[in-house]
Motif scaffolding. Structure first.
Motif, mmCIF file in Angstrom:
data_model
loop_
_atom_site.group_PDB
_atom_site.id
_atom_site.type_symbol
_atom_site.label_atom_id
_atom_site.label_comp_id
_atom_site.label_asym_id
_atom_site.label_seq_id
_atom_site.Cartn_x
_atom_site.Cartn_y
_atom_site.Cartn_z
ATOM 1 N N SER A 77 -11.987 -19.323 1.611
ATOM 2 C CA SER A 77 -11.184 -18.301 0.952
ATOM 3 C C SER A 77 -12.073 -17.171 0.458
ATOM 4 C CB SER A 77 -10.429 -18.908 -0.231
ATOM 5 O OG SER A 77 -9.599 -19.954 0.215
ATOM 6 N N VAL A 78 -11.696 -15.940 0.795
ATOM 7 C CA VAL A 78 -12.449 -14.759 0.363
ATOM 8 C C VAL A 78 -11.480 -13.700 -0.137
ATOM 9 C CG1 VAL A 78 -14.374 -15.143 1.958
ATOM 10 C CG2 VAL A 78 -12.448 -13.747 2.688
ATOM 11 N N THR A 79 -11.999 -12.766 -0.907
ATOM 12 C CA THR A 79 -11.189 -11.640 -1.353
ATOM 13 C C THR A 79 -11.358 -10.485 -0.364
ATOM 14 O OG1 THR A 79 -12.956 -10.643 -2.673
ATOM 15 C CG2 THR A 79 -11.526 -12.265 -3.781
ATOM 16 N N ALA A 80 -10.420 -9.566 -0.425
ATOM 17 C CA ALA A 80 -10.519 -8.371 0.414
ATOM 18 C C ALA A 80 -11.802 -7.619 0.072
ATOM 19 C CB ALA A 80 -9.291 -7.483 0.207
ATOM 20 N N GLU A 81 -12.149 -7.575 -1.201
ATOM 21 C CA GLU A 81 -13.361 -6.872 -1.638
ATOM 22 C C GLU A 81 -14.617 -7.489 -1.031
ATOM 23 O OE1 GLU A 81 -10.911 -7.912 -3.770
ATOM 24 O OE2 GLU A 81 -10.027 -5.931 -4.043
ATOM 25 N N GLN A 82 -14.651 -8.816 -0.928
ATOM 26 C CA GLN A 82 -15.809 -9.464 -0.313
ATOM 27 C C GLN A 82 -15.960 -9.042 1.148
ATOM 28 O OE1 GLN A 82 -14.495 -13.478 -1.573
ATOM 29 N NE2 GLN A 82 -16.648 -13.815 -2.147
ATOM 30 N N ILE A 83 -14.847 -8.967 1.856
ATOM 31 C CA ILE A 83 -14.892 -8.553 3.261
ATOM 32 C C ILE A 83 -15.311 -7.092 3.364
ATOM 33 C CG2 ILE A 83 -13.552 -8.215 5.376
ATOM 34 C CD1 ILE A 83 -11.788 -10.580 4.440
ATOM 35 N N MET A 84 -14.739 -6.245 2.508
ATOM 36 C CA MET A 84 -15.087 -4.821 2.546
ATOM 37 C C MET A 84 -16.576 -4.626 2.263
ATOM 38 S SD MET A 84 -11.779 -2.820 0.941
ATOM 39 C CE MET A 84 -11.891 -3.575 -0.666
ATOM 40 N N LEU A 101 -5.475 -9.635 12.661
ATOM 41 C CA LEU A 101 -5.709 -11.069 12.449
ATOM 42 C C LEU A 101 -4.434 -11.759 11.976
ATOM 43 C CD1 LEU A 101 -9.202 -10.977 10.695
ATOM 44 C CD2 LEU A 101 -8.697 -11.409 13.109
ATOM 45 N N ARG A 102 -3.683 -11.088 11.126
ATOM 46 C CA ARG A 102 -2.436 -11.655 10.609
ATOM 47 C C ARG A 102 -1.391 -11.754 11.716
ATOM 48 N NH1 ARG A 102 1.560 -13.516 9.972
ATOM 49 N NH2 ARG A 102 2.953 -13.647 8.195
ATOM 50 N N HIS A 103 -1.260 -10.708 12.531
ATOM 51 C CA HIS A 103 -0.277 -10.717 13.619
ATOM 52 C C HIS A 103 -0.611 -11.786 14.662
ATOM 53 C CE1 HIS A 103 0.680 -6.253 12.613
ATOM 54 N NE2 HIS A 103 1.234 -7.087 11.749
ATOM 55 N N CYS A 104 -1.880 -12.068 14.845
ATOM 56 C CA CYS A 104 -2.302 -13.115 15.782
ATOM 57 C C CYS A 104 -2.285 -14.494 15.130
ATOM 58 C CB CYS A 104 -3.709 -12.815 16.298
ATOM 59 S SG CYS A 104 -3.815 -11.323 17.295
ATOM 60 N N GLU A 105 -1.860 -14.545 13.879
ATOM 61 C CA GLU A 105 -1.838 -15.779 13.093
ATOM 62 C C GLU A 105 -3.204 -16.454 13.073
ATOM 63 O OE1 GLU A 105 1.600 -18.117 14.325
ATOM 64 O OE2 GLU A 105 2.877 -16.902 13.028
ATOM 65 N N LEU A 106 -4.227 -15.620 12.816
ATOM 66 C CA LEU A 106 -5.589 -16.119 12.683
ATOM 67 C C LEU A 106 -6.036 -16.134 11.221
ATOM 68 C CD1 LEU A 106 -7.254 -14.319 15.715
ATOM 69 C CD2 LEU A 106 -6.601 -16.729 15.537
ATOM 70 N N ALA A 107 -5.436 -15.288 10.394
ATOM 71 C CA ALA A 107 -5.767 -15.237 8.968
ATOM 72 C C ALA A 107 -4.524 -14.828 8.193
ATOM 73 C CB ALA A 107 -6.896 -14.241 8.719
ATOM 74 N N HIS A 108 -4.511 -15.184 6.925
ATOM 75 C CA HIS A 108 -3.389 -14.791 6.083
ATOM 76 C C HIS A 108 -3.841 -14.675 4.635
ATOM 77 C CE1 HIS A 108 -2.423 -18.721 4.118
ATOM 78 N NE2 HIS A 108 -3.050 -19.188 5.174
ATOM 79 N N GLY A 109 -3.035 -13.949 3.861
ATOM 80 C CA GLY A 109 -3.312 -13.788 2.451
ATOM 81 C C GLY A 109 -2.509 -14.777 1.638
ATOM 82 N N PHE A 110 -3.021 -15.115 0.463
ATOM 83 C CA PHE A 110 -2.327 -16.020 -0.452
ATOM 84 C C PHE A 110 -2.843 -15.754 -1.859
ATOM 85 C CE2 PHE A 110 -6.248 -18.059 0.551
ATOM 86 C CZ PHE A 110 -6.596 -18.825 -0.554
ATOM 87 N N ILE A 111 -2.168 -16.303 -2.831
ATOM 88 C CA ILE A 111 -2.592 -16.135 -4.215
ATOM 89 C C ILE A 111 -3.135 -17.462 -4.732
ATOM 90 C CG2 ILE A 111 -1.832 -15.629 -6.566
ATOM 91 C CD1 ILE A 111 0.228 -13.737 -5.390
ATOM 92 N N GLU A 112 -4.324 -17.385 -5.350
ATOM 93 C CA GLU A 112 -4.954 -18.568 -5.934
ATOM 94 C C GLU A 112 -5.397 -18.204 -7.345
ATOM 95 O OE1 GLU A 112 -7.736 -21.556 -3.832
ATOM 96 O OE2 GLU A 112 -9.049 -20.004 -4.653
ATOM 97 N N ASP A 124 -0.927 -24.717 5.967
ATOM 98 C CA ASP A 124 -0.431 -24.385 4.630
ATOM 99 C C ASP A 124 -0.289 -22.881 4.454
ATOM 100 O OD1 ASP A 124 -3.146 -24.007 4.793
ATOM 101 O OD2 ASP A 124 -3.484 -24.437 2.675
ATOM 102 N N THR A 125 0.618 -22.267 5.212
ATOM 103 C CA THR A 125 0.772 -20.818 5.179
ATOM 104 C C THR A 125 1.833 -20.358 4.187
ATOM 105 O OG1 THR A 125 2.301 -20.944 7.042
ATOM 106 C CG2 THR A 125 -0.012 -20.490 7.536
ATOM 107 N N LEU A 126 2.290 -21.239 3.305
ATOM 108 C CA LEU A 126 3.228 -20.811 2.281
ATOM 109 C C LEU A 126 2.513 -19.856 1.337
ATOM 110 C CD1 LEU A 126 4.988 -24.195 1.462
ATOM 111 C CD2 LEU A 126 5.847 -22.324 2.870
ATOM 112 N N GLY A 127 3.253 -18.912 0.813
ATOM 113 C CA GLY A 127 2.660 -17.953 -0.100
ATOM 114 C C GLY A 127 1.949 -16.829 0.615
ATOM 115 N N LYS A 128 2.288 -16.601 1.894
ATOM 116 C CA LYS A 128 1.694 -15.493 2.637
ATOM 117 C C LYS A 128 1.988 -14.187 1.908
ATOM 118 C CE LYS A 128 3.983 -16.771 6.131
ATOM 119 N NZ LYS A 128 4.671 -16.983 7.366
#
Length: 133
Positions: A77-84, A101-112, A124-128
């Motif tokens: 799990s990483v933040t958008a800021e870490q990737i940027m 990546l999201r459209h290809c179902e390779l990555a997704h966002g979630f809240i932790e 476990d893609t709930l909370g996309k």
């Protein structure tokens, strides 16, 4: 002429007026069509195209998209800021590449713990969520 959004110089004849602001073509397109990560039609189209091309995993991605995918996969799990920060990307650049990546179902966002995170696609893609929210 200078773009009122990104402050870059706009070549003569390439300026775009939008709600009283003079924009370069890139900023104008961003305002009109921002990246959309949660787009059912785009997901369906991407999955179908990848299936027809025999693509799996990072097949068919740009080098940057592959690098982002591998970074997320290796790091967890990483933040958008870490990737940027890792790839020296603007928010818009990240959003455009994350949308693929999201459209290809390779990555997704979630809240932790109240924080927006990104991880590889899994069962476990709930909370996309859209990282731009």
């Amino acid at each position: 002429m200078i773009c009122t959004k990104c402050n870059s110089e706009i070549p003569e004849g390439e300026q775009c007026l939008h709600h009283g602001k003079m924009l370069c073509e890139d900023c104008y397109l961003e305002v009109l069509e921002p990246p959309r990560t949660c787009d059912v039609a785009a997901v369906y189209g991407a999955k179908l195209a990848r299936k027809m091309a025999g693509q799996e995993g990072s097949d068919g991605l740009t080098e940057l998209q592959k690098n982002i995918y591998n970074y997320i996969n290796e790091t967890g799990s990483v933040t958008a800021e870490q990737i940027m920060n890792k790839f020296n990307l603007s928010k818009l650049q990240l959003e455009r590449n994350f949308a693929v990546l999201r459209h290809c179902e390779l990555a997704h966002g979630f809240i932790e713990n109240g924080k927006k995170m990104i991880k590889v696609w899994g069962e476990d893609t709930l909370g996309k969520m859209n990282i731009a929210d």
